[in-house]
Each structure stands twice: as C-alpha cells, then as structure tokens.
Write a protein that holds these residues in place. Sequence first.
Motif, PDB file in Angstrom:
ATOM      1  N   HIS A  82     -62.439 -78.054  55.618  1.00  0.00           N
ATOM      2  CA  HIS A  82     -61.318 -77.231  55.173  1.00  0.00           C
ATOM      3  C   HIS A  82     -60.930 -77.585  53.750  1.00  0.00           C
ATOM      4  CE1 HIS A  82     -57.116 -75.812  54.818  1.00  0.00           C
ATOM      5  NE2 HIS A  82     -57.536 -74.836  55.602  1.00  0.00           N
ATOM      6  N   SER A  83     -61.024 -78.864  53.428  1.00  0.00           N
ATOM      7  CA  SER A  83     -60.677 -79.249  52.060  1.00  0.00           C
ATOM      8  C   SER A  83     -61.665 -78.667  51.062  1.00  0.00           C
ATOM      9  CB  SER A  83     -60.611 -80.767  51.939  1.00  0.00           C
ATOM     10  OG  SER A  83     -61.913 -81.307  51.980  1.00  0.00           O
ATOM     11  N   LEU A  84     -62.881 -78.442  51.528  1.00  0.00           N
ATOM     12  CA  LEU A  84     -63.897 -77.850  50.646  1.00  0.00           C
ATOM     13  C   LEU A  84     -63.832 -76.329  50.634  1.00  0.00           C
ATOM     14  CD1 LEU A  84     -67.021 -79.976  51.580  1.00  0.00           C
ATOM     15  CD2 LEU A  84     -65.923 -79.919  49.344  1.00  0.00           C
ATOM     16  N   LEU A  85     -63.628 -75.766  51.790  1.00  0.00           N
ATOM     17  CA  LEU A  85     -63.810 -74.317  51.951  1.00  0.00           C
ATOM     18  C   LEU A  85     -62.513 -73.540  52.098  1.00  0.00           C
ATOM     19  CD1 LEU A  85     -66.729 -74.560  54.532  1.00  0.00           C
ATOM     20  CD2 LEU A  85     -66.949 -74.056  52.105  1.00  0.00           C
ATOM     21  N   GLY A  86     -61.417 -74.248  52.355  1.00  0.00           N
ATOM     22  CA  GLY A  86     -60.169 -73.536  52.613  1.00  0.00           C
ATOM     23  C   GLY A  86     -60.195 -72.848  53.954  1.00  0.00           C
ATOM     24  N   ASN A  87     -59.448 -71.766  54.039  1.00  0.00           N
ATOM     25  CA  ASN A  87     -59.308 -71.091  55.337  1.00  0.00           C
ATOM     26  C   ASN A  87     -60.498 -70.189  55.667  1.00  0.00           C
ATOM     27  OD1 ASN A  87     -56.822 -72.269  55.307  1.00  0.00           O
ATOM     28  ND2 ASN A  87     -55.657 -70.384  55.262  1.00  0.00           N
ATOM     29  N   ARG A  88     -61.664 -70.613  55.341  1.00  0.00           N
ATOM     30  CA  ARG A  88     -62.825 -69.774  55.682  1.00  0.00           C
ATOM     31  C   ARG A  88     -63.365 -70.259  57.025  1.00  0.00           C
ATOM     32  NH1 ARG A  88     -64.596 -70.414  49.551  1.00  0.00           N
ATOM     33  NH2 ARG A  88     -66.192 -68.794  49.624  1.00  0.00           N
ATOM     34  N   TRP A  89     -62.669 -69.806  58.035  1.00  0.00           N
ATOM     35  CA  TRP A  89     -62.893 -70.342  59.373  1.00  0.00           C
ATOM     36  C   TRP A  89     -64.291 -70.058  59.885  1.00  0.00           C
ATOM     37  CZ3 TRP A  89     -59.319 -73.607  59.455  1.00  0.00           C
ATOM     38  CH2 TRP A  89     -58.039 -73.306  58.970  1.00  0.00           C
ATOM     39  N   SER A  90     -64.801 -68.923  59.530  1.00  0.00           N
ATOM     40  CA  SER A  90     -66.133 -68.606  60.050  1.00  0.00           C
ATOM     41  C   SER A  90     -67.172 -69.538  59.441  1.00  0.00           C
ATOM     42  CB  SER A  90     -66.481 -67.157  59.770  1.00  0.00           C
ATOM     43  OG  SER A  90     -66.518 -66.924  58.395  1.00  0.00           O
ATOM     44  N   LEU A  91     -66.970 -69.907  58.175  1.00  0.00           N
ATOM     45  CA  LEU A  91     -67.902 -70.852  57.561  1.00  0.00           C
ATOM     46  C   LEU A  91     -67.781 -72.233  58.191  1.00  0.00           C
ATOM     47  CD1 LEU A  91     -67.643 -69.931  53.780  1.00  0.00           C
ATOM     48  CD2 LEU A  91     -69.647 -69.743  55.247  1.00  0.00           C
ATOM     49  N   ILE A  92     -66.538 -72.624  58.399  1.00  0.00           N
ATOM     50  CA  ILE A  92     -66.310 -73.924  59.036  1.00  0.00           C
ATOM     51  C   ILE A  92     -66.919 -73.920  60.438  1.00  0.00           C
ATOM     52  CG2 ILE A  92     -64.546 -75.500  59.888  1.00  0.00           C
ATOM     53  CD1 ILE A  92     -62.764 -74.556  57.553  1.00  0.00           C
ATOM     54  N   GLU A 103     -61.209 -70.411  67.474  1.00  0.00           N
ATOM     55  CA  GLU A 103     -60.819 -71.687  68.080  1.00  0.00           C
ATOM     56  C   GLU A 103     -60.445 -72.697  67.002  1.00  0.00           C
ATOM     57  OE1 GLU A 103     -63.856 -73.776  70.258  1.00  0.00           O
ATOM     58  OE2 GLU A 103     -62.392 -74.918  71.404  1.00  0.00           O
ATOM     59  N   ILE A 104     -61.260 -72.734  65.961  1.00  0.00           N
ATOM     60  CA  ILE A 104     -60.995 -73.691  64.891  1.00  0.00           C
ATOM     61  C   ILE A 104     -59.708 -73.329  64.153  1.00  0.00           C
ATOM     62  CG2 ILE A 104     -61.822 -74.512  62.666  1.00  0.00           C
ATOM     63  CD1 ILE A 104     -64.623 -74.449  63.889  1.00  0.00           C
ATOM     64  N   LYS A 105     -59.539 -72.047  63.945  1.00  0.00           N
ATOM     65  CA  LYS A 105     -58.310 -71.594  63.274  1.00  0.00           C
ATOM     66  C   LYS A 105     -57.087 -71.995  64.098  1.00  0.00           C
ATOM     67  CE  LYS A 105     -57.693 -67.199  63.442  1.00  0.00           C
ATOM     68  NZ  LYS A 105     -57.942 -65.780  63.177  1.00  0.00           N
ATOM     69  N   ASN A 106     -57.144 -71.712  65.381  1.00  0.00           N
ATOM     70  CA  ASN A 106     -56.024 -72.084  66.250  1.00  0.00           C
ATOM     71  C   ASN A 106     -55.816 -73.594  66.259  1.00  0.00           C
ATOM     72  OD1 ASN A 106     -55.190 -69.552  67.092  1.00  0.00           O
ATOM     73  ND2 ASN A 106     -56.664 -69.490  68.763  1.00  0.00           N
ATOM     74  N   TYR A 107     -56.904 -74.313  66.338  1.00  0.00           N
ATOM     75  CA  TYR A 107     -56.804 -75.767  66.399  1.00  0.00           C
ATOM     76  C   TYR A 107     -56.207 -76.309  65.095  1.00  0.00           C
ATOM     77  CZ  TYR A 107     -58.087 -80.586  67.412  1.00  0.00           C
ATOM     78  OH  TYR A 107     -58.050 -81.934  67.665  1.00  0.00           O
ATOM     79  N   TRP A 108     -56.623 -75.708  64.028  1.00  0.00           N
ATOM     80  CA  TRP A 108     -56.076 -76.131  62.735  1.00  0.00           C
ATOM     81  C   TRP A 108     -54.571 -75.862  62.689  1.00  0.00           C
ATOM     82  CZ3 TRP A 108     -57.520 -78.839  58.520  1.00  0.00           C
ATOM     83  CH2 TRP A 108     -56.690 -78.750  57.397  1.00  0.00           C
TER      84      TRP A 108
END
Length: 282
Positions: A82-92, A103-108
């Motif tokens: 996230h520190s590298l990509l920001g809110n690009r959840w699909s990439l993460i 799931e990751i977005k919610n978890y974040w």
Amino acid sequence: MGRAPCCSKVGLHRGPWTPREDTLLVKYIQAHGEGHWRSLPKKAGLLRCGKSCRLRWMNYLRPDIKRGNITADEDDLIIRLHSLLGNRWSLIAGRLPGRTDNEIKNYWNTHLSKRLLSQGTDPNTHKKLPDPVLVQVQVQAVRKRKKSSSGANKPKKPPEPEKPKIHLPKPIRVTANSVQCTNTFSTVSSSQGGGEVLQLPWTEYVNDDENGTGFLTAYYNNNDDRDFINGSDFECQSHHHQVPGTEDDSDSLDKLYEEYLQLLRTNEDQVQLDSFAESLLL
DNA sequence: AAGAGTAGCAACCGCGAGTGT
DNA sequence: AACACTCGCGGTTGCTACTCT
C-alpha cells in the motif's frame, strides 16, 4: 443505498445472494467459463445484473479464493504494498494469491489503517503523523480504552492483545450451526442417488466440525432444481485440501517480500523503489 | 434484559479504460 | 473521430452481529 441504479434493474434481485443463486452461477461458469457478464445472468437463469454476478464470482465463489486468516506476513505485505501502490487494491490483491481486492480493501479500512494510525503513522502517506495529530490520535485511543474498561466491576475477559482477527465469510441469513470452509468447488458424483453434487465454497448452513473446515455440498439432480434455502438440503463434507494453484503461495509471498526487503536494505534510492513499484504494475 | 453504539464486510454505485463498429 | 458497449476498479452504503451501558 441512496443512489440511482446504474442500469435498469426492474425485477432484478439485489442484496445478499441466496445459495440457489450461487449454485446457478457456479454451475453456469463451470460449464461456460467466465466472461460475458452482461448476458450471463439471463443464460444462467439469474435475476441479477451482470455486474452483480461478476462481483459475486470474483469475491466469493471463485475456486481459488482463500478467505479469512490473514497472516502477519500478509498484513505486513499489504502495508508495504500500500505504501508503494496506494489504494490500488486490485494490484495489491494480485500480489496476494487467493485474496480479493474487496477483501483487502475491507481489511485495510477496518484494521490496518486504524493500526497504522494508532502507531502514529498516516495510513495514506505512510509517514509519521505530525505531533498534534499524533497526540490527538493517542488521546482518542486512551479515551477509547478508558471507555471500554470503565465497566470494570464485573469480571472481564483479559484485554485482547491486538487479536489476529479470523475473517469468516459473512454468513447468509439461514439459521444453522456454522463451520468455516475453505474455498473451492468441484463436481463429484454423488453417492446418494446418483445426482450431481456441486461443492460450493459456502460456510454456513452446516453442522460444526471440530476442525472448523468443510464444504457445503449442494445436491443437484436434473429434475429437481431445489431451492436451497432450507438447511436440510445440504450435506457437509469435511475436507482438508490445498486450494488449487496455491501450493507455492507462501513461496511467492516470501520471494516478493524478500525482494522488497532486499531493496530496502541495499538501496534507499527512491528511484529503485519506484521501479520496483513499477514492476508490480506490470 | 434491552437499547445504543460500533465493527465487520458483502454488495452496490459511478466512473474510466479498453475495444469494437 | 465518435459512439456504444463491456469490464474492472475504488469508494461507499447498509445490514448484521457483537459489545457496551
């Protein structure tokens, strides 16, 4: 939810998916593959819009999804990515095998951003918060702790140490004992009456088992298209299995993590880190 | 025991990018 | 070039379960 629908949804179902709808969707995708979401609902016999079908499949029904039990390593990786990509959840999510962007977005949003805040780190910039903000955050945290410990007469459970939350899939509103399932499906022949058995990554409606792991198994046969609302329509089978394609998940996670750590150790140069981030985008 | 407040998360939405005509 | 269509993404909402008072 307050907004006008994006497309005409007259007569279409909304809200939580029923087991029957899931079954129809899974069956259709098993037979015809993913894609063509627009026309899929009609062909599959679903009264849903294509978007809804896609979302349900991507976030819940896909066989390679692993749900819950986000590990400390994954935590750390998510924060770093996230520190590298920001809110690009699909990439993460793409770097966390078996995890979905949702799931990751919610978890974040529910865990990690709060944790970072409590540690004095801005979850958006990943930089240390300025003192006044930090103080405010800490004061709020103290207030919250005081508030939560103020009813201290009755014997309380010991304060939970930053509990590693186990994310169980949200139960569907059917009353039954729950069991955690892993996520995959497969079609096997039934030992009961020769009907086809569709194994769904469902987690509810079934009796507990001591491992907390199992499948929901929905019985099908060609001339009895049951409505699965009734929990008795299900049989639970316990399985322990490797989610397909994930046997080297931890490997790839480790590799990625190592790669990143290596960069941090050997080079503080932002250009290098940026190029690493770039490589993630590819 | 009951009501209020909060947390967690599935599902919805609008928007933008990509592609075909 | 312009338009229509599809898909995927990220932000937001609302329901439910849980916790607190």
